[in-house]
Motif scaffolding. Sequence first.
Motif, short mmCIF file in Angstrom:
data_model
loop_
_atom_site.label_atom_id
_atom_site.label_comp_id
_atom_site.label_asym_id
_atom_site.label_seq_id
_atom_site.Cartn_x
_atom_site.Cartn_y
_atom_site.Cartn_z
N ARG A 1 7.43 -2.30 -10.39
CA ARG A 1 5.97 -2.32 -10.22
C ARG A 1 5.55 -0.86 -10.00
O ARG A 1 6.14 -0.16 -9.15
CB ARG A 1 5.56 -3.13 -8.98
N ALA A 2 4.56 -0.41 -10.78
CA ALA A 2 4.11 0.97 -10.64
C ALA A 2 3.55 1.21 -9.25
O ALA A 2 2.80 0.38 -8.71
CB ALA A 2 3.03 1.27 -11.68
N GLY A 3 3.92 2.32 -8.66
CA GLY A 3 3.42 2.63 -7.32
C GLY A 3 2.96 4.06 -7.21
O GLY A 3 3.46 4.94 -7.92
N VAL A 4 1.99 4.30 -6.33
CA VAL A 4 1.51 5.67 -6.08
C VAL A 4 2.02 6.18 -4.73
O VAL A 4 1.83 7.34 -4.38
CB VAL A 4 -0.04 5.76 -6.12
N GLY A 5 2.67 5.27 -3.98
CA GLY A 5 3.22 5.68 -2.69
C GLY A 5 4.36 4.75 -2.34
O GLY A 5 4.43 3.62 -2.83
N VAL B 1 -4.46 6.48 -0.09
CA VAL B 1 -3.02 6.28 -0.35
C VAL B 1 -2.20 6.74 0.86
O VAL B 1 -1.32 6.02 1.34
CB VAL B 1 -2.58 7.03 -1.62
N HIS C 1 -2.43 4.37 3.72
CA HIS C 1 -1.63 3.16 3.45
C HIS C 1 -0.16 3.42 3.79
O HIS C 1 0.51 2.56 4.38
CB HIS C 1 -1.79 2.75 1.97
N GLU C 2 0.32 4.62 3.43
CA GLU C 2 1.74 4.95 3.68
C GLU C 2 2.02 5.17 5.17
O GLU C 2 3.01 4.68 5.70
CB GLU C 2 2.16 6.17 2.88
N GLU D 1 -6.68 -3.64 -1.89
CA GLU D 1 -5.38 -3.00 -1.98
C GLU D 1 -4.28 -4.06 -2.21
O GLU D 1 -4.49 -5.25 -2.00
CB GLU D 1 -5.05 -2.21 -0.69
N GLY D 2 -3.14 -3.56 -2.65
CA GLY D 2 -1.96 -4.40 -2.77
C GLY D 2 -0.84 -3.63 -2.08
O GLY D 2 -1.08 -2.57 -1.49
N CYS D 3 0.36 -4.16 -2.17
CA CYS D 3 1.52 -3.50 -1.55
C CYS D 3 2.78 -4.00 -2.22
O CYS D 3 2.90 -5.20 -2.50
CB CYS D 3 1.55 -3.82 -0.05
N LEU D 4 3.69 -3.07 -2.49
CA LEU D 4 4.95 -3.47 -3.15
C LEU D 4 5.77 -4.40 -2.26
O LEU D 4 6.66 -5.09 -2.74
CB LEU D 4 5.77 -2.22 -3.53
N GLN E 1 9.85 0.50 3.61
CA GLN E 1 9.82 -0.46 2.50
C GLN E 1 11.19 -0.60 1.84
O GLN E 1 11.42 -1.57 1.11
CB GLN E 1 8.79 -0.04 1.46
N TYR F 1 -9.54 8.67 -2.87
CA TYR F 1 -8.32 7.94 -3.21
C TYR F 1 -7.04 8.52 -2.61
O TYR F 1 -6.29 7.77 -1.96
CB TYR F 1 -8.21 7.82 -4.74
N HIS G 1 2.48 2.08 7.07
CA HIS G 1 3.83 1.49 6.97
C HIS G 1 4.75 2.05 8.05
O HIS G 1 5.60 1.34 8.56
CB HIS G 1 4.46 1.75 5.59
O1 LIG Z 1 3.22 1.47 0.34
C1 LIG Z 1 3.13 1.66 -0.87
N1 LIG Z 1 2.92 0.66 -1.72
O2 LIG Z 1 2.96 -0.59 -1.26
C2 LIG Z 1 2.56 0.87 -3.12
C3 LIG Z 1 1.06 0.72 -3.30
C4 LIG Z 1 0.30 1.83 -2.59
C5 LIG Z 1 -1.19 1.86 -2.89
C6 LIG Z 1 -1.96 0.55 -2.64
C7 LIG Z 1 -3.38 0.97 -2.28
C8 LIG Z 1 -3.32 2.40 -1.84
C9 LIG Z 1 -1.90 2.87 -1.99
C10 LIG Z 1 0.80 0.74 -4.79
O3 LIG Z 1 1.00 1.77 -5.41
N2 LIG Z 1 0.43 -0.41 -5.43
N3 LIG Z 1 0.17 -1.55 -4.72
C11 LIG Z 1 0.63 -2.81 -5.33
C12 LIG Z 1 0.53 -2.89 -6.80
C13 LIG Z 1 -0.24 -1.77 -7.36
C14 LIG Z 1 0.26 -0.44 -6.88
C15 LIG Z 1 -0.66 0.64 -7.38
O4 LIG Z 1 -1.69 0.88 -6.80
N4 LIG Z 1 -0.18 1.27 -8.48
C16 LIG Z 1 -0.82 2.25 -9.19
C17 LIG Z 1 -2.14 2.64 -8.98
C18 LIG Z 1 -2.67 3.66 -9.76
C19 LIG Z 1 -1.87 4.28 -10.69
C20 LIG Z 1 -0.55 3.85 -10.86
N5 LIG Z 1 -0.05 2.84 -10.11
#
Ligand SMILES: O=CN(O)C[C@@H](CC1CCCC1)C(=O)N1NCCC[C@H]1C(=O)Nc1ccccn1
Length: 184
Positions: free
Chosen positions: A56-60, A151, A154-155, A109-112, A65, A147, A158
């Motif tokens: 799953r693509a993530g930004v943090g 992010v 959110h980190e 928001e979502g979370c991995l 985790q 943004y 955690h």
């Molecule tokens: O603690 C860290 N996490 O749980 C990973 C989270 C962190 C973000 C959630 C909201 C703010 C920080 C994360 O990245 N996601 N949340 C779940 C699925 C989607 C994914 C996401 O936003 N992906 C994304 C967004 C833009 C560009 C590329 N990918």
Amino acid sequence: MILMKDIIREGNPTLRATAKKVSFPLSQEDRDLGKKMMKYLEVSQDEKLAEKYHLRAGVGLAAPQIDVSKRVAAVLVPDNDGSIVFKDVLYNPRILRESVKRAALNEGEGCLSVDRNVAGLVIRTDRITLEYYDVNGERHEIKLENYPAIVVQHEIDHLNGTLFYDHIDKESPFKLPENTIIIE
Ligand SMILES: O=CN(O)C[C@@H](CC1CCCC1)C(=O)N1NCCC[C@H]1C(=O)Nc1ccccn1
Ligand code: NI
């Protein structure tokens, strides 16, 4: 390489624990930890590789985790033209200042570590002054807004055992409080 199977999910107590600070100079283990967390983000944001490894693509990504209760988080924030807005591995990150102005992502928001959708506005601070130490032990003090600030919050949550939906108003999840902006 970190895979989805290495990411712990709701119910694992590590997600609700307060993570421990790391000490400098970093051990090789703590250096490697940051490196592999950043690697996860890089690979997950590459469409082909993410598909190949089912990521799953993530930004943090925060160390808890992957079941490591240490105050380490990797952040890789792209902007919509693919350039990088903020990228670093944060050791012992700490928010020094918070604006009065609040902010929430339009789509919530979502979370991995949360395998379900939890609808509602996650109310956060719009602008923060962040202190952290990098892999070389250098101290950074930077201002982030919108943004990237969301992010990082959110980190850091955690690291304190907080999950995004803890910030959603149960009674009215989509209520927009005073001086709160929506970030598209
Ligand atoms: O603690 C860290 N996490 O749980 C990973 C989270 C962190 C973000 C959630 C909201 C703010 C920080 C994360 O990245 N996601 N949340 C779940 C699925 C989607 C994914 C996401 O936003 N992906 C994304 C967004 C833009 C560009 C590329 N990918
Ligand atoms: Ni998360």
